[in-house]
Design an enzyme around this catalytic site. Structure first.
Site, PDB file in Angstrom:
ATOM      1  CG  ASP A  60     -10.346 -13.197 -10.380  1.00  0.00           C
ATOM      2  OD1 ASP A  60     -10.628 -13.502 -11.549  1.00  0.00           O
ATOM      3  OD2 ASP A  60     -11.121 -12.564  -9.632  1.00  0.00           O
ATOM      4  CD  GLU A  90     -10.471  -4.043  -8.737  1.00  0.00           C
ATOM      5  OE1 GLU A  90     -10.635  -2.900  -9.215  1.00  0.00           O
ATOM      6  OE2 GLU A  90     -10.891  -5.086  -9.280  1.00  0.00           O
ATOM      7  CG  ASN A 137      -2.227  -0.599 -14.459  1.00  0.00           C
ATOM      8  OD1 ASN A 137      -2.741  -1.531 -15.072  1.00  0.00           O
ATOM      9  ND2 ASN A 137      -1.912   0.545 -15.046  1.00  0.00           N
ATOM     10  CG  ASP A 169     -14.367  -0.409 -17.175  1.00  0.00           C
ATOM     11  OD1 ASP A 169     -15.113  -0.210 -18.153  1.00  0.00           O
ATOM     12  OD2 ASP A 169     -14.171   0.448 -16.290  1.00  0.00           O
TER      13      ASP A 169
END
Length: 219
Positions: free
Chosen positions: A43, A68, A95, A120
Site C-alpha cells: 500500500d 508512508e 519516499n 496527495d
C-alpha cells in the site's frame, strides 16, 4: 494512566525535499514477517495504516507492507501493529519514488497486489512532479510485480485519478480491467477512511484496476 504527547503531523510533505532523498534500507523479510513467502500486498501512501491493519486482520494468508513519507504516522502504526501482535503487517517510513528497490530482495513472485489510494493531489501544475504516480514509479512496479498481480487506484479528485490511470495504461506491462471509464465498486473487502468520508458526503470516488500482464520482450 500514561498520556501520550500528541505530535502534529504535516498533511503535505514535499517528496522532492532534501530530507527525503535517501532511499530506504533493504528489509530483512525473515525478520519483518513470520511467513515471508506469503503473497505481499503493498500500500503506497498508507497514512495512519488503518486500511492495512483491517486487511491484515481479515487476510492472514497475505503479508502487508505500508509505505508512508510522514515518519510519525509510521511510528504510531508500527506501535499499534506490535501491540496487536500482527505478524503479517509492517509499515515503513520512506519516499516511495526512490525506495522501491527494497522490493528486489523479496521472494520471487511475492508482490501480487498494490494499492494507491487518495494520494496527495498537489493541485498546482508547478507541483505536478510531487505527485506519487510518475511514469518511473509505474515502470519500477512493473519490474517487481508478478504476472497476474493487480494494481488498484482510487481518488476523490478526478484529475488525479485520470493521471494515475493514464500513466498505468501507457505502460505495456499493465492492462486496465473492467468495462467503462471507472469501477463503480471497490473490489477490496476494506474501504479506506477517506473513501468512507467521501461517500458519506455523496461525492464520487474514481477507481481503476489494472492487471500485470506478460509482455513479449520479457524473459
Amino acid at each position: 494512566m500514561i498520556l501520550r504527547k500528541k505530535v502534529r503531523v504535516r498533511q503535505h510533505v514535499n517528496p522532492l525535499g532534501s530530507k527525503y532523498q535517501t532511499p530506504a534500507s533493504p528489509l530483512d523479510w525473515e525478520k519483518v514477517y513470520a511467513k515471508p513467502n506469503q503473497p505481499l500486498h503493498l500500500d503506497i501512501g498508507c497514512a495512519k495504516g488503518q486500511f492495512l491493519l483491517n486487511m491484515a486482520n481479515i487476510e492472514p494468508n497475505w503479508n502487508f507492507l505500508g509505505l508512508e513519507i510522514r515518519e510519525p504516522l509510521v511510528m504510531d502504526a508500527n506501535k499499534l501493529r506490535y501491540e496487536l501482535g500482527l505478524t503479517n503487517l509492517h509499515y515503513l517510513f520512506c519516499n516511495v519514488n526512490n525506495s522501491l528497490p527494497l522490493l528486489s530482495s523479496l521472494p520471487p513472485g511475492s508482490l501480487q497486489r498494490v494499492t494507491i489510494q487518495f494520494p496527495d493531489p498537489w493541485f498546482k501544475n508547478r507541483h505536478a512532479k510531487r505527485r506519487v504516480v510518475q511514469p518511473e514509479l509505474v515502470a519500477e512496479l512493473a519490474n517487481y510485480l508478478a504476472v497476474g498481480s493487480i494494481v488498484f487506484l482510487q481518488s476523490d479528485m478526478e484529475f488525479v485519478a485520470v493521471e494515475m490511470r493514464d500513466r498505468f495504461a501507457e505502460n505495456p506491462a499493465f492492462e486496465k480491467m473492467g468495462i467503462g471509464e471507472w469501477l463503480s465498486e471497490n473490489p477490496l473487502p476494506v474501504p479506506t477512511e477517506r473513501e468512507i468520508y467521501t461517500q458519506s458526503k455523496g461525492e464520487p470516488v474514481y477507481r481503476a484496476l489494472f492487471v500485470r500482464r506478460e509482455v513479449s520482450n520479457e524473459g
